[in-house]
Scaffold this active site. Sequence first.
Site: not given
Length: 423
Positions: A264, A279
């Site tokens: 991502r 993240r």
Amino acid sequence: MLELRFIRENLDLVKEKCARRGMAVDKLDEFSRLDRKRLALLTEVEALKNKRNTASKEIAQLKGGPGKAMADPLILEMRETSQKIKDLDAELAGIQVRLQDSVMTIPNLCDDTVPVGQSDSDNVEVRKWGEKPAFSFTPKSHWELGEQLRILDFERAAKLSGARFSLLTGLASRLDRALTNFMLDLHTQRNGYTEVLPPFLVKSASMTATGQLPKFEADLFKIQDWDLYLIPTAEVPVTNIFRDETIDEKDLPVKFTAFTPCFRSEAGSYGKDTRGLIRQHQFTKVELVKFTTPETSTQELESLLADAESVLQLLGLHYRVVTLCTGDLGFSATKTYDIEVWLPGQQAYREISSCSNFLDFQARRGSIRYRPEGQKKSRLVHTLNGSGLAVGRTLVAVMENYQQEDGSIRIPEVLKPYFEQRF
């Protein structure tokens, strides 16, 4: 996506549900305008085609009789009519494309049980499990532990790939692998899922079917000069296994689990969770995907959630379950539960799994159907998925919850068999 006829016949309801999500309803006004234009064009074209058919019969009669010359003006008129039909068909095709594009931007309708809110601060806690661990010392964050034990190396990862990548070595690598195998074994041997290993690159049609395209293209990694994207989650390839297919009802529910890397871009997340493993551009996850009948999908969501929770319960990790509010709900989902694990090194709960029901939203985009027993006409399936779990975040939770005062990390009981294997 939603059915075009449903939007047309329930426009006020769709507007209300979109407003609950915080979506501007002017997109729906554009849809309504295009739809009215489409219906008007269809009516006009149909009338012209009927006129042409009637005239064609009249021309044939005139040519076969004494009034042959009278056919010429009618022939000329029908040539003009045919050209007008052609022009209107071209305009109609353009309207159809724009209308389809408009429909693809309309999110799924949120379930009536979803709390109304604007952000994750409005999510509603459902329950908690377990107790927060008590420490006789100040617990450290996983990045502090990892650096001290020399098992997490973010500097070398940045040298290799840039920011938001990690390099795991030694115990961290073994824990990561043990967690992966533990999750897969649990879901296949106890929770009844079939393990699959899908491709990690998929076509745009697959991304469109699950709702990543066109809305979230900025979050994806695309292979240049190829119609291929790196998967953001195993949900994409696994859900698309049955794209353009019809499943027999007797085979439902179908339950798949898959371990894959996920990629991502984290567009729009600048400055968020820049430290540690929370993240990342690349991470791994064990995914759970279900295909069910419409009558059972609500119950199957609760079962899916329980399957994901079972991982944390066996690991002895304290967590809470929250229902996402309308403003925090994903584009394709009608209802989502998040599981948030407690991280003592950060004194915070962090999402470790999202379990969602999509109803027939993805199935309509991907033409995934099932044939009810004894019936000829097929119906759209309902699809569901959830993380079972995100492996990196589970590693973080184990490191922070099982840390010892000397900086070492105790291995949870259920993972010890994965460390005791000898060759």
